[in-house]
Design an enzyme around this catalytic site. Structure first.
Site, PDB file in Angstrom:
ATOM      1  N   SER A  35      -8.469 -26.107  22.762  1.00  0.00           N
ATOM      2  CA  SER A  35      -8.985 -26.291  21.184  1.00  0.00           C
ATOM      3  C   SER A  35      -8.985 -27.702  21.123  1.00  0.00           C
ATOM      4  CB  SER A  35      -8.193 -25.492  20.222  1.00  0.00           C
ATOM      5  OG  SER A  35      -8.760 -26.254  18.875  1.00  0.00           O
ATOM      6  N   THR A  46      -8.757 -18.501  14.595  1.00  0.00           N
ATOM      7  CA  THR A  46      -9.783 -18.346  15.782  1.00  0.00           C
ATOM      8  C   THR A  46      -9.558 -17.011  16.576  1.00  0.00           C
ATOM      9  OG1 THR A  46     -10.944 -19.519  17.525  1.00  0.00           O
ATOM     10  CG2 THR A  46      -8.544 -19.650  17.392  1.00  0.00           C
ATOM     11  N   LYS A 105      -9.996 -13.756  13.184  1.00  0.00           N
ATOM     12  CA  LYS A 105     -10.752 -14.015  11.950  1.00  0.00           C
ATOM     13  C   LYS A 105     -11.268 -12.676  11.130  1.00  0.00           C
ATOM     14  CE  LYS A 105     -13.207 -17.756  13.741  1.00  0.00           C
ATOM     15  NZ  LYS A 105     -14.376 -18.545  14.150  1.00  0.00           N
ATOM     16  N   ASP A 109     -17.099 -21.948   8.875  1.00  0.00           N
ATOM     17  CA  ASP A 109     -18.108 -21.890   9.854  1.00  0.00           C
ATOM     18  C   ASP A 109     -19.417 -21.990   9.147  1.00  0.00           C
ATOM     19  OD1 ASP A 109     -16.306 -21.841  12.312  1.00  0.00           O
ATOM     20  OD2 ASP A 109     -16.165 -19.641  12.361  1.00  0.00           O
ATOM     21  N   GLY A 154     -17.360 -12.844  15.769  1.00  0.00           N
ATOM     22  CA  GLY A 154     -17.230 -13.563  14.467  1.00  0.00           C
ATOM     23  C   GLY A 154     -17.948 -14.709  14.268  1.00  0.00           C
ATOM     24  N   ARG A 166     -24.266  -7.730  24.274  1.00  0.00           N
ATOM     25  CA  ARG A 166     -23.843  -6.797  25.455  1.00  0.00           C
ATOM     26  C   ARG A 166     -23.380  -5.498  25.045  1.00  0.00           C
ATOM     27  NH1 ARG A 166     -18.662  -9.287  28.842  1.00  0.00           N
ATOM     28  NH2 ARG A 166     -17.829  -9.195  26.798  1.00  0.00           N
TER      29      ARG A 166
HETATM   30  P1  NAP Z   1     -16.135 -13.464  19.842  1.00  0.00           P
HETATM   31  O1  NAP Z   1     -15.689 -12.729  18.238  1.00  0.00           O
HETATM   32  O2  NAP Z   1     -14.888 -13.171  20.720  1.00  0.00           O
HETATM   33  O3  NAP Z   1     -17.402 -12.839  20.361  1.00  0.00           O
HETATM   34  C1  NAP Z   1     -17.722 -13.189  21.481  1.00  0.00           C
HETATM   35  C2  NAP Z   1     -19.464 -12.788  21.801  1.00  0.00           C
HETATM   36  O4  NAP Z   1     -19.552 -13.295  23.095  1.00  0.00           O
HETATM   37  C3  NAP Z   1     -19.525 -11.363  21.808  1.00  0.00           C
HETATM   38  O5  NAP Z   1     -20.836 -11.082  21.435  1.00  0.00           O
HETATM   39  C4  NAP Z   1     -19.536 -10.862  23.307  1.00  0.00           C
HETATM   40  O6  NAP Z   1     -20.057  -9.631  23.501  1.00  0.00           O
HETATM   41  C5  NAP Z   1     -20.083 -12.118  24.099  1.00  0.00           C
HETATM   42  N1  NAP Z   1     -19.615 -12.398  25.194  1.00  0.00           N
HETATM   43  C6  NAP Z   1     -18.476 -12.908  25.632  1.00  0.00           C
HETATM   44  N2  NAP Z   1     -18.347 -12.926  27.032  1.00  0.00           N
HETATM   45  C7  NAP Z   1     -19.639 -12.357  27.284  1.00  0.00           C
HETATM   46  C8  NAP Z   1     -20.033 -11.973  28.904  1.00  0.00           C
HETATM   47  N3  NAP Z   1     -19.513 -12.448  29.765  1.00  0.00           N
HETATM   48  N4  NAP Z   1     -21.411 -11.450  28.712  1.00  0.00           N
HETATM   49  C9  NAP Z   1     -22.062 -10.980  27.678  1.00  0.00           C
HETATM   50  N5  NAP Z   1     -21.435 -11.291  26.516  1.00  0.00           N
HETATM   51  C10 NAP Z   1     -20.231 -11.833  26.317  1.00  0.00           C
HETATM   52  O7  NAP Z   1     -16.031 -14.886  19.452  1.00  0.00           O
HETATM   53  P2  NAP Z   1     -16.937 -15.798  18.478  1.00  0.00           P
HETATM   54  O8  NAP Z   1     -15.621 -16.371  17.550  1.00  0.00           O
HETATM   55  O9  NAP Z   1     -18.081 -15.070  17.937  1.00  0.00           O
HETATM   56  O10 NAP Z   1     -17.392 -16.968  19.224  1.00  0.00           O
HETATM   57  C11 NAP Z   1     -18.443 -17.154  19.963  1.00  0.00           C
HETATM   58  C12 NAP Z   1     -18.791 -18.346  20.511  1.00  0.00           C
HETATM   59  O11 NAP Z   1     -19.220 -19.130  19.448  1.00  0.00           O
HETATM   60  C13 NAP Z   1     -17.719 -19.104  21.344  1.00  0.00           C
HETATM   61  O12 NAP Z   1     -18.415 -19.655  22.548  1.00  0.00           O
HETATM   62  C14 NAP Z   1     -16.900 -20.185  20.413  1.00  0.00           C
HETATM   63  O13 NAP Z   1     -16.649 -21.415  21.016  1.00  0.00           O
HETATM   64  C15 NAP Z   1     -18.515 -20.519  19.635  1.00  0.00           C
HETATM   65  N6  NAP Z   1     -18.097 -21.145  18.332  1.00  0.00           N
HETATM   66  C16 NAP Z   1     -18.353 -22.479  17.983  1.00  0.00           C
HETATM   67  C17 NAP Z   1     -17.939 -22.986  16.788  1.00  0.00           C
HETATM   68  C18 NAP Z   1     -18.263 -24.266  16.464  1.00  0.00           C
HETATM   69  O14 NAP Z   1     -17.800 -24.763  15.598  1.00  0.00           O
HETATM   70  N7  NAP Z   1     -19.344 -24.730  17.264  1.00  0.00           N
HETATM   71  C19 NAP Z   1     -17.321 -22.001  15.889  1.00  0.00           C
HETATM   72  C20 NAP Z   1     -17.050 -20.719  16.211  1.00  0.00           C
HETATM   73  C21 NAP Z   1     -17.288 -20.533  17.405  1.00  0.00           C
HETATM   74  P3  NAP Z   1     -19.316  -8.374  23.376  1.00  0.00           P
HETATM   75  O15 NAP Z   1     -19.548  -8.003  21.821  1.00  0.00           O
HETATM   76  O16 NAP Z   1     -20.056  -7.540  24.245  1.00  0.00           O
HETATM   77  O17 NAP Z   1     -17.877  -8.352  23.862  1.00  0.00           O
END
Ligand code: NAP
Length: 288
Positions: free
Chosen positions: A21, A68, A72, A108, A135, A158
């Protein structure tokens, strides 16, 4: 850190895993710069310890937290008050401790709106494809419905149960019935992407160290009239962004979102403004 004493206020981030992070650096650098007696720490907390961790927060007088993956959504049940925005999104990424009353926010959403606002006219009332149903996708979909009046959202993920459940969530919460769900690798996705004004990657596919992965490998998914937003900021240029650039699409990475969400949390804890431009350029230097 020689200024740490009995008046130092503690803030931090809880998640699991918590490594990589950039939030501690962003906040501690700003505390130093603005001469604020705060320290920001990473806390690796398992899901089954979340309740205990929040109890400890009041005992130890922790002023606030970022939240995170994977907490969340689950953390909402432990809040005394939830902002209207966080309640609509269904996720809290910032907690403020006011005399042991916990206030939950979702900053966010601020980061997403700031990133997309320069393209507001083009995006408003268009068709959008959102890849991911976690999230971050929740916050994206909320912002798209609430602030950009999107006509149709193709939700590509997925795991189908997760996208179906998000679709039902927004139908119930915001009376929005224009979300259509698709599997990640389905054939028809190419057509969906091509017909979208905005494509958002809200998955972790392509994040370091897996920089050769992308939610779509086909550069034909993109065209020059599109806006392509990848929430990932490490690397700054994911494969997804590179493919979109090859087709002359307008691209946005996740760094602005990251800095803006952090700045909003910072303000909620300290009442002070973060120097967004300075921190943004510091992080660009580091990530480039
Ligand atoms: P999360 O709740 O764990 O969700 C992850 C998502 O990615 C789910 O839709 C998951 O699909 C998919 N995924 C993960 N690995 C995969 C794979 N190998 N193949 C296919 N699908 C896959 O995480 P999140 O908090 O939503 O975060 C998602 C992304 O947004 C991360 O990269 C994070 O760094 C980014 N983010 C950025 C910010 C920023 O400030 N820029 C803020 C928050 C998040 P499934 O449902 O099938 O598991």
């Amino acid at each position: 850190m020689s200024r740490i004493d009995h008046t130092t206020k503690i803030v931090g981030v809880i998640g699991h895993p918590i490594k990589h992070s950039l939030s501690p650096q962003m906040h501690n650098q700003t505390f130093e710069l603005q001469n604020l007696n705060y320290v920001y720490l990473p806390f690796d907390v398992l899901s089954n310890q979340l309740k205990e961790a929040l109890k400890a927060m009041s005992i130890l007088g922790v002023r606030g937290l970022n939240v995170t993956i994977p907490h969340k959504e689950k953390i909402m049940q432990y809040m005394d008050h939830i902002s209207e925005e966080a309640a609509s999104v269904g996720a809290v990424n910032t907690v403020v401790n006011e005399e042991n009353n916990y206030f939950g926010y979702n900053t966010d959403v601020n980061g997403i709106i700031e990133s997309l606002n320069p393209y507001k006219e083009e995006i408003t009332k268009s068709t959008v494809s959102v890849i991911g149903a976690g999230g971050a996708a929740r916050a994206v979909i909320y912002a798209l419905i609430r602030y950009f009046k999107i006509e149709r959202i193709n939700l590509i993920n997925r795991t189908e149960e997760r996208s179906e459940s998000l679709k039902d969530y927004f139908k119930g919460k915001m009376h929005y019935d224009q979300i259509f769900t698709y599997e990640l690798m389905a054939k028809e996705n190419l057509e969906l992407y091509q017909s979208s004004k905005l494509i958002v990657n809200a998955t972790s596919i392509g994040m370091a160290p897996n920089i050769d992965d992308s939610p779509t490998d086909l550069k034909e998914s993109f065209n020059s009239s599109q806006i392509v937003f990848d929430l990932i900021y490490n690397p700054l240029k994911t494969k997804f962004i590179k493919l979109a650039e090859q087709q002359n699409a307008t691209v946005i990475n996740g760094l602005k979102m990251f800095v803006v969400q952090g700045a909003k949390s910072f303000e909620l804890w300290t009442g002070e403004k973060m120097d967004i431009d300075f921190i943004y350029s510091e992080l660009i230097k580091q990530l480039s």
